[in-house]
Design an enzyme around this catalytic site. Structure first.
Site, PDB file in Angstrom:
ATOM      1  N   GLU A 200      32.372  39.975  33.479  1.00  0.00           N
ATOM      2  CA  GLU A 200      31.839  40.359  34.788  1.00  0.00           C
ATOM      3  C   GLU A 200      30.427  40.951  34.627  1.00  0.00           C
ATOM      4  OE1 GLU A 200      33.124  43.845  37.897  1.00  0.00           O
ATOM      5  OE2 GLU A 200      34.743  42.666  37.026  1.00  0.00           O
TER       6      GLU A 200
ATOM      7  N   HIS B 225      36.178  42.227  42.339  1.00  0.00           N
ATOM      8  CA  HIS B 225      36.267  43.640  41.950  1.00  0.00           C
ATOM      9  C   HIS B 225      36.307  44.542  43.183  1.00  0.00           C
ATOM     10  CE1 HIS B 225      35.139  46.614  38.493  1.00  0.00           C
ATOM     11  NE2 HIS B 225      35.996  47.162  39.328  1.00  0.00           N
TER      12      HIS B 225
ATOM     13  N   ARG C   5      40.398  46.853  34.345  1.00  0.00           N
ATOM     14  CA  ARG C   5      39.110  46.534  33.738  1.00  0.00           C
ATOM     15  C   ARG C   5      39.205  45.145  33.130  1.00  0.00           C
ATOM     16  NH1 ARG C   5      37.247  49.822  36.544  1.00  0.00           N
ATOM     17  NH2 ARG C   5      36.148  51.752  35.995  1.00  0.00           N
TER      18      ARG C   5
END
Length: 355
Positions: A234, A251, A206
Site C-alpha cells: 500500500e 483502507h 496492517r
C-alpha cells in the site's frame, strides 16, 4: 500557536481553532520544513513521524488520530522530549461493523447459521474484543487468539487451532517485526495451508500482516474468498492482486464519522493535557441525525433488510477497482479515494447496538 494537521482529520477546526492557527496539509508528503515552526502536529497513519521529520523543530506535541503507532518513532519523540498520543480504540466499533458487513455481503445466509458459523479473531485488543461481542450478538461461535490478552468472554485457542477450525478468520493486530510473537507476515504460506480452502480471510489491520506473494499462490490453489482493506505494498495495489481478491476497499474499515470524530477528540484531550488547557468539547454535539433502521427491529432482521443502506461495501470495492491504471492502483488515486470518502455512520447512530 501554529498547529499542522493532516487535511483528512475530522472536526479539526472545532477542536483546535481556539488554540491558534491550523495549517492543513497532505499527511503522506509532510516534510520537516512543513512542521519546522509548529508547536503541534496532528497526523494519521500515512505520516511517518521519524527523526527526519521532527528534528530541529519547535514541536512540543504530536497526536495521531489512529489506533496504531507503527508510523511513530516513539524513541525519537521521547529523545526530543516531544509529548505524543494516539487514539487507541477510536474506530474499533467501525472496524467490527466492517468485518460483519463484509461477511454478510459474501453470504447473507451466515446470519442464520448461529453456532454453526465460527469466526476466528486474531488479536483481542480494542477491535478484536469489540468484534467478538458483536458477533456473539448474532449468535455466532467465536474463538480468539492473542498471546498478550486474556478475555473471559471469548474462548481462546492456539493459533493453529483457530486456523484449522474457523469458517472466517479476521486479523486485528499491530504490525510488529520483533519479539516472541511478531505479526509481520503472520499469515504466510505455512499458516494459509492450515486453513480450510473455504475459510474466508479478512485483513483490516496492517497490510504486511499478510504476505502478499503467499496469499496470491494460496488463492490460485484454493479459490479462497479474501477481503482486504489493507495491502502489503500500500498504496500501490497490483492488477493481479485486485483480480484475485473478492472484496477490496481502500483502507477505510475504520472510516465512520463517529470513529474519525472520536479519534480527533482523543488527541484533543491529550493536547489539552500537554499544554494545560481545559478539555471541554465532545464530538457528539457535531453529529447530524440519521435514519433509524434498527428501531423496533431485531439486529438480524435489520441487517437482512437494511445492510446495504447502512453500509454498501460493494461501492467501496467498485471505486477502488475503478482506480486501476497501467496495471496498478497508484498512490495518488488511492489517497484521493480516502480523502473524498463519504464517512458512514456506526450502527448505534441508526438505533443499533454497540459494545
Amino acid at each position: 500557536m501554529k498547529i499542522v494537521a493532516d487535511e483528512n482529520l475530522a472536526f479539526t477546526e472545532y477542536f483546535f481553532a481556539e488554540f491558534g492557527n491550523i495549517h492543513q496539509a497532505a499527511g503522506r508528503t509532510l516534510t520537516q520544513k512543513d512542521v519546522q515552526d509548529a508547536e503541534a502536529l496532528l497526523v494519521r497513519s500515512v505520516t511517518k513521524v521519524n527523526n527526519q521529520l521532527i528534528e530541529n523543530t519547535q514541536l512540543k506535541f504530536v497526536g495521531s488520530a489512529t489506533i496504531g503507532t507503527d508510523h511513530l518513532d516513539i524513541t525519537a519523540l521521547e529523545k526530543q522530549q516531544i509529548a505524543w498520543s494516539n487514539a487507541a480504540g477510536c474506530n474499533a466499533q467501525a472496524v467490527a461493523e466492517y468485518v460483519i458487513t463484509a461477511l454478510l455481503h459474501l453470504d447473507p445466509e451466515f446470519l442464520d447459521q448461529g453456532k454453526q458459523f465460527t469466526l476466528g479473531i486474531i488479536g483481542l485488543g480494542n477491535v478484536g474484543s469489540r468484534l467478538a461481542y458483536m458477533a456473539q450478538l448474532l449468535g455466532w461461535n467465536v474463538i480468539g487468539y492473542d498471546p498478550f490478552v486474556q478475555c473471559e468472554n471469548i474462548h481462546q485457542v492456539e493459533l493453529e487451532e483457530l486456523l484449522k477450525h474457523s469458517n472466517a478468520i479476521t486479523t486485528h493486530v499491530p504490525l510488529t517485526h520483533e519479539g516472541k510473537y511478531p505479526t509481520y507476515h503472520l499469515i504466510n504460506a505455512e499458516t494459509l495451508a492450515m486453513m480450510m480452502p473455504k475459510t474466508i480471510l479478512i485483513n483490516s489491520a496492517r497490510g504486511a500482516v499478510v504476505e502478499e506473494a503467499a496469499l496470491i499462490q494460496d488463492i490460485l490453489q484454493t479459490k479462497r474468498k479474501v477481503v482486504l482493506d489493507v495491502f502489503e505494498h500500500e498504496p500501490e495495489i497490483s492488477h493481479r492482486l485486485l483480480d484475485l481478491i473478492t472484496i477490496v476497499t481502500p483502507h477505510i474499515a475504520g472510516y465512520s464519522l463517529e470513529g474519525k470524530a472520536r479519534g480527533t477528540q482523543m488527541i484533543y484531550e491529550a493536547f489539552c493535557k500537554t499544554f494545560d488547557y481545559p478539555a471541554h468539547k465532545k464530538f457528539e454535539s457535531q453529529l447530524p441525525a440519521c435514519a433509524q433502521y434498527f428501531y423496533g427491529n431485531s439486529i438480524k432482521q435489520t441487517l437482512k433488510h437494511h445492510l446495504s443502506e447502512i453500509y454498501d461495501i460493494s461501492n467501496d470495492d467498485f471505486n477502488l477497482r475503478e482506480c486501476l491504471k497501467d496495471g496498478k492502483v497508484d498512490q495518488k488515486a488511492f489517497d484521493h479515494l480516502r480523502k473524498t470518502y463519504p464517512l458512514r455512520r456506526e450502527w448505534a447512530a441508526h438505533g443499533g447496538p454497540k459494545a
